[in-house]
Design a protein around this motif. Structure first.
Motif, mmCIF file in Angstrom:
data_model
loop_
_atom_site.group_PDB
_atom_site.id
_atom_site.type_symbol
_atom_site.label_atom_id
_atom_site.label_comp_id
_atom_site.label_asym_id
_atom_site.label_seq_id
_atom_site.Cartn_x
_atom_site.Cartn_y
_atom_site.Cartn_z
ATOM 1 N N SER A 1 1.148 -1.040 -0.041
ATOM 2 C CA SER A 1 -0.133 -0.178 -0.370
ATOM 3 C C SER A 1 1.106 1.396 -0.175
ATOM 4 C CB SER A 1 -0.936 0.041 1.248
ATOM 5 O OG SER A 1 -1.548 -1.099 1.380
ATOM 6 N N PRO A 2 1.709 1.688 -1.005
ATOM 7 C CA PRO A 2 2.726 2.260 -1.239
ATOM 8 C C PRO A 2 1.341 4.076 -1.418
ATOM 9 C CG PRO A 2 1.836 2.273 -2.988
ATOM 10 C CD PRO A 2 1.400 1.051 -2.121
ATOM 11 N N GLN A 3 1.738 5.214 -0.690
ATOM 12 C CA GLN A 3 2.105 6.457 -0.994
ATOM 13 C C GLN A 3 2.496 7.181 -1.725
ATOM 14 O OE1 GLN A 3 -0.837 7.531 1.287
ATOM 15 N NE2 GLN A 3 -1.724 5.320 1.848
ATOM 16 N N ASN A 4 1.751 8.260 -2.817
ATOM 17 C CA ASN A 4 2.159 8.286 -3.600
ATOM 18 C C ASN A 4 3.121 9.226 -3.307
ATOM 19 O OD1 ASN A 4 2.500 9.972 -6.145
ATOM 20 N ND2 ASN A 4 1.658 12.273 -5.712
ATOM 21 N N GLY A 5 4.526 9.808 -3.433
ATOM 22 C CA GLY A 5 6.033 9.937 -3.157
ATOM 23 C C GLY A 5 6.348 9.511 -2.127
#
Length: 71
Positions: free
Chosen positions: A20-24
């Motif tokens: 679940s990566p986050q933008n950036g």
């Protein structure tokens, strides 16, 4: 606009992409093991419209050499 560089010693070293990566988000992805391991710096870009949202920022090439005596 250029991203603010994150020192590589502050990046998390992973052997698989996060679920679940986050933008950036930036990571160091370790491919291989031992003396043959290479590290790739990747940045997650949620604005990319296809399924491949991880951008290659830098790192060593992945190569494999097979030495043979074949002619």
């Amino acid at each position: 606009m250029h991203p603010i560089p994150v020192p590589h010693d502050r990046l998390e070293v992973l052997t698989a992409l996060p679920a679940s990566p986050q933008n950036g988000d930036e990571i160091l992805l370790k491919a291989g093991s031992g003396d043959t391991a290479v590290y790739w710096r990747l940045k997650y870009d949620s604005s990319i419209t296809d399924a491949y949202k991880w951008r290659f920022i830098g790192g060593a090439p992945l190569t494999h050499t097979v030495n043979t005596d074949e002619t």
